[in-house]
Write an enzyme that holds these catalytic residues in place. Sequence first.
Site, PDB file in Angstrom:
ATOM      1  N   LYS A 185      48.873  16.497  52.305  1.00  0.00           N
ATOM      2  CA  LYS A 185      49.601  16.226  53.537  1.00  0.00           C
ATOM      3  C   LYS A 185      49.781  17.563  54.251  1.00  0.00           C
ATOM      4  CE  LYS A 185      52.990  16.185  55.672  1.00  0.00           C
ATOM      5  NZ  LYS A 185      53.244  16.814  57.026  1.00  0.00           N
ATOM      6  N   SER A 217      59.569  25.506  53.966  1.00  0.00           N
ATOM      7  CA  SER A 217      60.936  26.013  54.079  1.00  0.00           C
ATOM      8  C   SER A 217      61.765  25.653  52.851  1.00  0.00           C
ATOM      9  CB  SER A 217      61.605  25.446  55.329  1.00  0.00           C
ATOM     10  OG  SER A 217      61.906  24.075  55.149  1.00  0.00           O
ATOM     11  N   GLU A 224      56.986  26.884  46.726  1.00  0.00           N
ATOM     12  CA  GLU A 224      56.900  28.252  47.269  1.00  0.00           C
ATOM     13  C   GLU A 224      57.571  28.204  48.625  1.00  0.00           C
ATOM     14  OE1 GLU A 224      56.420  31.197  49.314  1.00  0.00           O
ATOM     15  OE2 GLU A 224      54.353  30.538  49.634  1.00  0.00           O
ATOM     16  N   CYS A 265      55.554  34.108  54.869  1.00  0.00           N
ATOM     17  CA  CYS A 265      56.740  34.111  54.010  1.00  0.00           C
ATOM     18  C   CYS A 265      57.003  35.482  53.407  1.00  0.00           C
ATOM     19  CB  CYS A 265      56.583  33.065  52.910  1.00  0.00           C
ATOM     20  SG  CYS A 265      55.121  33.303  51.877  1.00  0.00           S
ATOM     21  N   GLU A 317      66.386  33.394  56.939  1.00  0.00           N
ATOM     22  CA  GLU A 317      64.976  33.562  57.298  1.00  0.00           C
ATOM     23  C   GLU A 317      64.757  33.150  58.753  1.00  0.00           C
ATOM     24  OE1 GLU A 317      60.728  32.733  55.205  1.00  0.00           O
ATOM     25  OE2 GLU A 317      61.988  30.970  55.525  1.00  0.00           O
TER      26      GLU A 317
END
Length: 485
Positions: free
Chosen positions: A175, A229, A250, A284, A389
């Site tokens: 996906k 996220s 991750e 990231c 973040e």
Amino acid sequence: MVSPPLHLRNYIGGHFVDVPARLESRDPSTGQVTVTVPDSDRGHVDEAVKAAAEAFKSWSKLPVQQRTDYCLKIAAILESRLDEFAEAESRDQGKPVWLARAVDAPRAVLNFRAYAESLNHELMTSNTPTPGVLNYTLRQPVGVVAAISPWNLPIYLLTFKIAPAIMTGNTVVCKPSEFTSVTAYKLAEVIQEAGVPAGVVNMVFGSGPGAGEALVTHPEVKLVSFTGSTAVGRHINQLCAPHFKKVSLEMGGKNAAVVFGDADLTEAIPTLTRAAFVNSGQVCLCASRIYVHSDIYEQFVELFVKETRSKKVGPPCSEGVFMGPVNNRVQFEKVKRYLEIAREEGGVIRCGETVDPPLSLPEENAEGYFLQPTVITGLSDGSRCMQEEIFGPVTCLTPFDSEEEVISRVNSTQYGLCASVWSSSLSTVHRVSEQLQVGTVWNNCWLVRSLDMPFGGIKLSGIGAESTRESIEFYTNWKTVCVKF
């Protein structure tokens, strides 16, 4: 004349399948709709999982060498279409063409080759604890894998999941992000061309709450690999926990760089500006907090701002562009809101958005999601821009006085993905690396990666690690067999 939007289809059971319900995907450099993506529902996910489960029966029994041959063929076809994939990735994601050509597309090729060539460690081991008894272990594929990939590094990270999953005998339902689905669609074409048996790899496009949640919660999905996220990763973990599914997450990072007074600034400045702003800060691993020793702080700020202002921002296909737009309007507005928060919290914007002249863009790019690389100083460690973040072209600089102090400050966030340390003293870099609460520490460099080394985060940055060894561990189950003879 404007071309009609590209019409993507799901790839299920070896066939491309149309879906009437559509989602719009926009070119980040213009804001215009350039792609329509299937808005898949639970029924489409069911079809894909059924195809994957059926294919698993034979694929899991296929000799490793035959699976290797398929992965190497995928890699060869990808490599022959490298420029096509790079240009598509740039147009869909917003990154400069040179970056997609230098990093994303070649890494997709490498992922298939590296995993195809690394499945040579012990898949079976044995010992004889007592006379007349043989113990041995098997590594066996888990089953149907859900691979959910993000919009910042679409083909790079999707292939990082598919390659080890199918090499170890699993089948996959992917996906991809609805914002960046084009290279995943093209990858399905490559997989079909390579002759990979029907159902081994399936692509179901759609939204996270729709197709994504249906996939994660499907009872036939035994393993979930997610990159994205922390908020979504937490939700996925909650959905999987009652069913004890294997999960790899991750997720986000609030990565720090530590620059000591003896650092080589001729190396540190250009590397850290790249670490802060490459891919518009949408990696990231980007450095969003930079701690600089007070002895060199003012000099560092001056040089860093100068280097940042030298980075050209513009349409991804333009000559000399270092940074394109951020990927989507939601992210664009989010980053601008964080700049407002920074000012409210007492930060000083040294360059970039709101203080430098507006970007001069071609008329066709006036509605694109462009932001200037922005440097902020004067924020406390507890401020939101130092703790949360942002995932955009924004970094914060702050001074420190002692090694003990900076280690404590770097570790003061909920994230623990990566860090970089800059010093000419090997004792310093080894000592500090050991104490930083992160999954990876680069010393006097950034983003130097080996697929043989584990990659992953701790704290809210993730669960699990990925590499040629760790991924094989994740995508298989151990079985111990004891035989008396």
